[in-house]
Motif scaffolding. Structure first.
Motif, PDB file in Angstrom:
ATOM      1  N   MET A  47     -44.610  16.255  52.416  1.00  0.00           N
ATOM      2  CA  MET A  47     -43.895  15.393  53.328  1.00  0.00           C
ATOM      3  C   MET A  47     -44.171  15.865  54.752  1.00  0.00           C
ATOM      4  SD  MET A  47     -41.851  12.764  53.654  1.00  0.00           S
ATOM      5  CE  MET A  47     -41.391  12.525  51.972  1.00  0.00           C
ATOM      6  N   VAL A  48     -44.314  14.910  55.646  1.00  0.00           N
ATOM      7  CA  VAL A  48     -44.468  15.210  57.068  1.00  0.00           C
ATOM      8  C   VAL A  48     -43.297  14.561  57.792  1.00  0.00           C
ATOM      9  CG1 VAL A  48     -45.942  14.997  59.108  1.00  0.00           C
ATOM     10  CG2 VAL A  48     -46.989  15.201  56.844  1.00  0.00           C
ATOM     11  N   HIS A  49     -42.474  15.390  58.420  1.00  0.00           N
ATOM     12  CA  HIS A  49     -41.335  14.893  59.192  1.00  0.00           C
ATOM     13  C   HIS A  49     -41.763  14.887  60.652  1.00  0.00           C
ATOM     14  CE1 HIS A  49     -37.207  14.042  60.276  1.00  0.00           C
ATOM     15  NE2 HIS A  49     -37.291  14.999  61.185  1.00  0.00           N
ATOM     16  N   ILE A  50     -41.650  13.738  61.305  1.00  0.00           N
ATOM     17  CA  ILE A  50     -42.095  13.578  62.688  1.00  0.00           C
ATOM     18  C   ILE A  50     -40.897  13.257  63.566  1.00  0.00           C
ATOM     19  CG2 ILE A  50     -43.586  12.273  64.247  1.00  0.00           C
ATOM     20  CD1 ILE A  50     -45.216  11.497  61.668  1.00  0.00           C
ATOM     21  N   ARG A  51     -40.745  14.020  64.632  1.00  0.00           N
ATOM     22  CA  ARG A  51     -39.735  13.738  65.652  1.00  0.00           C
ATOM     23  C   ARG A  51     -40.484  13.364  66.923  1.00  0.00           C
ATOM     24  NH1 ARG A  51     -36.360  19.183  64.481  1.00  0.00           N
ATOM     25  NH2 ARG A  51     -35.852  18.698  62.333  1.00  0.00           N
ATOM     26  N   PHE A  52     -40.358  12.118  67.316  1.00  0.00           N
ATOM     27  CA  PHE A  52     -41.124  11.631  68.460  1.00  0.00           C
ATOM     28  C   PHE A  52     -40.267  10.703  69.301  1.00  0.00           C
ATOM     29  CE2 PHE A  52     -44.134   8.599  70.392  1.00  0.00           C
ATOM     30  CZ  PHE A  52     -44.900   9.485  71.117  1.00  0.00           C
ATOM     31  N   GLU A  53     -40.066  11.088  70.542  1.00  0.00           N
ATOM     32  CA  GLU A  53     -39.330  10.273  71.519  1.00  0.00           C
ATOM     33  C   GLU A  53     -38.013   9.745  70.974  1.00  0.00           C
ATOM     34  OE1 GLU A  53     -42.069   7.382  73.093  1.00  0.00           O
ATOM     35  OE2 GLU A  53     -43.069   8.922  74.295  1.00  0.00           O
ATOM     36  N   GLY A  54     -37.223  10.652  70.418  1.00  0.00           N
ATOM     37  CA  GLY A  54     -35.893  10.295  69.938  1.00  0.00           C
ATOM     38  C   GLY A  54     -35.858   9.669  68.552  1.00  0.00           C
ATOM     39  N   ARG A  55     -37.008   9.463  67.943  1.00  0.00           N
ATOM     40  CA  ARG A  55     -37.064   8.900  66.597  1.00  0.00           C
ATOM     41  C   ARG A  55     -37.436   9.981  65.609  1.00  0.00           C
ATOM     42  NH1 ARG A  55     -41.444   4.378  66.698  1.00  0.00           N
ATOM     43  NH2 ARG A  55     -42.559   6.148  67.540  1.00  0.00           N
ATOM     44  N   SER A  56     -36.999   9.819  64.384  1.00  0.00           N
ATOM     45  CA  SER A  56     -37.396  10.696  63.291  1.00  0.00           C
ATOM     46  C   SER A  56     -37.916   9.833  62.162  1.00  0.00           C
ATOM     47  CB  SER A  56     -36.203  11.512  62.783  1.00  0.00           C
ATOM     48  OG  SER A  56     -35.784  12.432  63.753  1.00  0.00           O
ATOM     49  N   LEU A  57     -39.051  10.236  61.616  1.00  0.00           N
ATOM     50  CA  LEU A  57     -39.554   9.502  60.466  1.00  0.00           C
ATOM     51  C   LEU A  57     -40.242  10.461  59.517  1.00  0.00           C
ATOM     52  CD1 LEU A  57     -42.915   7.964  61.070  1.00  0.00           C
ATOM     53  CD2 LEU A  57     -41.533   8.216  63.093  1.00  0.00           C
ATOM     54  N   ASP A  58     -40.217  10.100  58.258  1.00  0.00           N
ATOM     55  CA  ASP A  58     -40.857  10.877  57.206  1.00  0.00           C
ATOM     56  C   ASP A  58     -41.987  10.053  56.613  1.00  0.00           C
ATOM     57  OD1 ASP A  58     -39.153  13.159  57.286  1.00  0.00           O
ATOM     58  OD2 ASP A  58     -37.609  12.009  56.235  1.00  0.00           O
ATOM     59  N   VAL A  59     -43.148  10.669  56.498  1.00  0.00           N
ATOM     60  CA  VAL A  59     -44.303  10.033  55.874  1.00  0.00           C
ATOM     61  C   VAL A  59     -44.929  11.036  54.915  1.00  0.00           C
ATOM     62  CG1 VAL A  59     -44.785   8.485  57.813  1.00  0.00           C
ATOM     63  CG2 VAL A  59     -45.850  10.722  57.762  1.00  0.00           C
ATOM     64  N   THR A  60     -45.664  10.531  53.958  1.00  0.00           N
ATOM     65  CA  THR A  60     -46.370  11.439  53.048  1.00  0.00           C
ATOM     66  C   THR A  60     -47.686  11.853  53.695  1.00  0.00           C
ATOM     67  OG1 THR A  60     -47.549   9.691  51.879  1.00  0.00           O
ATOM     68  CG2 THR A  60     -45.360  10.297  51.037  1.00  0.00           C
ATOM     69  N   GLU A  61     -48.207  12.962  53.240  1.00  0.00           N
ATOM     70  CA  GLU A  61     -49.493  13.439  53.734  1.00  0.00           C
ATOM     71  C   GLU A  61     -50.583  12.395  53.520  1.00  0.00           C
ATOM     72  OE1 GLU A  61     -47.421  15.158  51.811  1.00  0.00           O
ATOM     73  OE2 GLU A  61     -47.151  17.153  52.649  1.00  0.00           O
ATOM     74  N   ASN A  62     -50.529  11.729  52.379  1.00  0.00           N
ATOM     75  CA  ASN A  62     -51.539  10.710  52.067  1.00  0.00           C
ATOM     76  C   ASN A  62     -51.481   9.526  53.021  1.00  0.00           C
ATOM     77  OD1 ASN A  62     -52.541  12.192  49.928  1.00  0.00           O
ATOM     78  ND2 ASN A  62     -51.271  11.140  48.406  1.00  0.00           N
ATOM     79  N   GLN A  63     -50.293   9.155  53.471  1.00  0.00           N
ATOM     80  CA  GLN A  63     -50.147   8.020  54.375  1.00  0.00           C
ATOM     81  C   GLN A  63     -50.905   8.223  55.677  1.00  0.00           C
ATOM     82  OE1 GLN A  63     -45.683   7.840  54.007  1.00  0.00           O
ATOM     83  NE2 GLN A  63     -46.109   5.681  54.423  1.00  0.00           N
ATOM     84  N   ILE A  64     -50.956   9.468  56.152  1.00  0.00           N
ATOM     85  CA  ILE A  64     -51.612   9.706  57.436  1.00  0.00           C
ATOM     86  C   ILE A  64     -52.885  10.544  57.305  1.00  0.00           C
ATOM     87  CG2 ILE A  64     -49.519   9.403  58.784  1.00  0.00           C
ATOM     88  CD1 ILE A  64     -49.252  12.405  59.000  1.00  0.00           C
TER      89      ILE A  64
END
Length: 66
Positions: free
Chosen positions: A1-18
């Motif tokens: 899992m990759v958890h991304i915090r960017f400009e006030g947003r948080s999102l989780d994506v799988t390694e495969n997605q990106i």
């Protein structure tokens, strides 16, 4: 899992997605994340990659204390 915090947003994506693999360096991971967010890579210059013992990654702004 990759958890991304960017400009006030948080999102989780799988390694495969990106297209991230565990052995990638921070620069390559940031490039993939920037592409996923549809922003220029320079927007992540002051971001860090936290590699958790579980194998998850956290992409977040560099913390400034003091």
């Amino acid at each position: 899992m990759v958890h991304i915090r960017f400009e006030g947003r948080s999102l989780d994506v799988t390694e495969n997605q990106i297209g991230v693999t565990p052995n990638m360096n921070d620069t390559a991971i940031k490039e993939r994340v920037a592409r996923h967010l549809d922003v220029g890579g320079d927007r992540l210059n002051f971001y860090v990659i936290d590699r958790r013992p579980s194998g998850d990654l956290i992409v977040r702004p560099e913390a400034v204390y003091g």
